[in-house]
Design a protein around this motif. Structure first.
Motif, PDB file in Angstrom:
ATOM      1  N   ALA A  29       1.839  -1.158  10.187  1.00  0.00           N
ATOM      2  CA  ALA A  29       3.195  -1.444  10.663  1.00  0.00           C
ATOM      3  C   ALA A  29       4.164  -0.379  10.173  1.00  0.00           C
ATOM      4  O   ALA A  29       4.978   0.135  10.940  1.00  0.00           O
ATOM      5  N   TYR A  30       4.069  -0.012   8.911  1.00  0.00           N
ATOM      6  CA  TYR A  30       4.970   1.006   8.358  1.00  0.00           C
ATOM      7  C   TYR A  30       4.723   2.357   9.021  1.00  0.00           C
ATOM      8  O   TYR A  30       5.666   3.081   9.320  1.00  0.00           O
ATOM      9  N   ALA A  31       3.470   2.677   9.273  1.00  0.00           N
ATOM     10  CA  ALA A  31       3.151   3.942   9.954  1.00  0.00           C
ATOM     11  C   ALA A  31       3.759   3.943  11.354  1.00  0.00           C
ATOM     12  O   ALA A  31       4.328   4.947  11.792  1.00  0.00           O
ATOM     13  N   ALA A  32       3.682   2.811  12.049  1.00  0.00           N
ATOM     14  CA  ALA A  32       4.253   2.702  13.389  1.00  0.00           C
ATOM     15  C   ALA A  32       5.777   2.815  13.356  1.00  0.00           C
ATOM     16  O   ALA A  32       6.394   3.262  14.309  1.00  0.00           O
ATOM     17  N   LEU A  33       6.367   2.437  12.229  1.00  0.00           N
ATOM     18  CA  LEU A  33       7.814   2.534  12.067  1.00  0.00           C
ATOM     19  C   LEU A  33       8.243   3.917  11.588  1.00  0.00           C
ATOM     20  O   LEU A  33       9.427   4.216  11.531  1.00  0.00           O
ATOM     21  N   GLY A  34       7.273   4.739  11.208  1.00  0.00           N
ATOM     22  CA  GLY A  34       7.594   6.122  10.859  1.00  0.00           C
ATOM     23  C   GLY A  34       7.537   6.497   9.398  1.00  0.00           C
ATOM     24  O   GLY A  34       7.947   7.597   9.028  1.00  0.00           O
ATOM     25  N   SER A  35       7.038   5.604   8.552  1.00  0.00           N
ATOM     26  CA  SER A  35       6.925   5.965   7.135  1.00  0.00           C
ATOM     27  C   SER A  35       5.870   5.110   6.465  1.00  0.00           C
ATOM     28  O   SER A  35       5.236   4.280   7.101  1.00  0.00           O
ATOM     29  N   GLY A  36       5.729   5.295   5.172  1.00  0.00           N
ATOM     30  CA  GLY A  36       4.810   4.494   4.383  1.00  0.00           C
ATOM     31  C   GLY A  36       5.593   3.732   3.333  1.00  0.00           C
ATOM     32  O   GLY A  36       6.819   3.726   3.340  1.00  0.00           O
ATOM     33  N   PHE A  37       4.887   3.117   2.408  1.00  0.00           N
ATOM     34  CA  PHE A  37       5.532   2.399   1.320  1.00  0.00           C
ATOM     35  C   PHE A  37       6.116   3.394   0.331  1.00  0.00           C
ATOM     36  O   PHE A  37       5.515   4.441   0.070  1.00  0.00           O
ATOM     37  N   CYS A  38       7.260   3.074  -0.206  1.00  0.00           N
ATOM     38  CA  CYS A  38       7.870   3.913  -1.249  1.00  0.00           C
ATOM     39  C   CYS A  38       7.528   3.312  -2.611  1.00  0.00           C
ATOM     40  O   CYS A  38       6.575   3.725  -3.237  1.00  0.00           O
ATOM     41  N   CYS A  39       8.285   2.307  -3.030  1.00  0.00           N
ATOM     42  CA  CYS A  39       8.047   1.703  -4.342  1.00  0.00           C
ATOM     43  C   CYS A  39       6.949   0.646  -4.299  1.00  0.00           C
ATOM     44  O   CYS A  39       6.368   0.321  -5.325  1.00  0.00           O
ATOM     45  N   GLY A  40       6.679   0.088  -3.115  1.00  0.00           N
ATOM     46  CA  GLY A  40       5.603  -0.884  -2.961  1.00  0.00           C
ATOM     47  C   GLY A  40       5.980  -2.328  -3.240  1.00  0.00           C
ATOM     48  O   GLY A  40       5.167  -3.227  -3.052  1.00  0.00           O
ATOM     49  N   THR A  41       7.207  -2.568  -3.658  1.00  0.00           N
ATOM     50  CA  THR A  41       7.636  -3.926  -3.970  1.00  0.00           C
ATOM     51  C   THR A  41       7.547  -4.847  -2.758  1.00  0.00           C
ATOM     52  O   THR A  41       7.297  -6.038  -2.889  1.00  0.00           O
ATOM     53  N   CYS A  42       7.715  -4.301  -1.580  1.00  0.00           N
ATOM     54  CA  CYS A  42       7.762  -5.089  -0.347  1.00  0.00           C
ATOM     55  C   CYS A  42       6.389  -5.360   0.267  1.00  0.00           C
ATOM     56  O   CYS A  42       6.296  -6.100   1.257  1.00  0.00           O
ATOM     57  N   LYS A  43       5.350  -4.771  -0.268  1.00  0.00           N
ATOM     58  CA  LYS A  43       4.047  -4.820   0.398  1.00  0.00           C
ATOM     59  C   LYS A  43       3.563  -6.244   0.670  1.00  0.00           C
ATOM     60  O   LYS A  43       3.119  -6.545   1.776  1.00  0.00           O
ATOM     61  N   ASP A  44       3.652  -7.126  -0.303  1.00  0.00           N
ATOM     62  CA  ASP A  44       3.189  -8.501  -0.108  1.00  0.00           C
ATOM     63  C   ASP A  44       3.979  -9.212   0.980  1.00  0.00           C
ATOM     64  O   ASP A  44       3.413  -9.894   1.830  1.00  0.00           O
TER      65      ASP A  44
END
Length: 63
Positions: A29-44
């Motif tokens: 989903a993040y790749a489709a939105l144009g980026s990856g995770f930064c800090c990772g807090t939102c991953k879950d």
């Protein structure tokens, strides 16, 4: 609601890319939105949004 403060992604943004197809996890989903995770807090939270939306996509594809 904001899911990712680093990238400014909302649950609606994530649901939208899942509905378009080709997304099976938060990383996709993040790749489709144009980026990856930064800090990772939102991953879950992002994974939860994707898993909530995936059954809706599967149902539409089956019809």
């Amino acid at each position: 609601m904001y899911v990712c403060m680093c990238n400014g992604y909302t649950d609606k943004d994530i649901r939208s890319v899942v509905k378009r197809g080709g997304v099976s996890c938060a990383t996709d989903a993040y790749a489709a939105l144009g980026s990856g995770f930064c800090c990772g807090t939102c991953k879950d939270c992002a994974e939860e949004v994707v898993s909530q939306e995936l059954p809706n996509v599967t149902l539409l594809a089956a019809e």
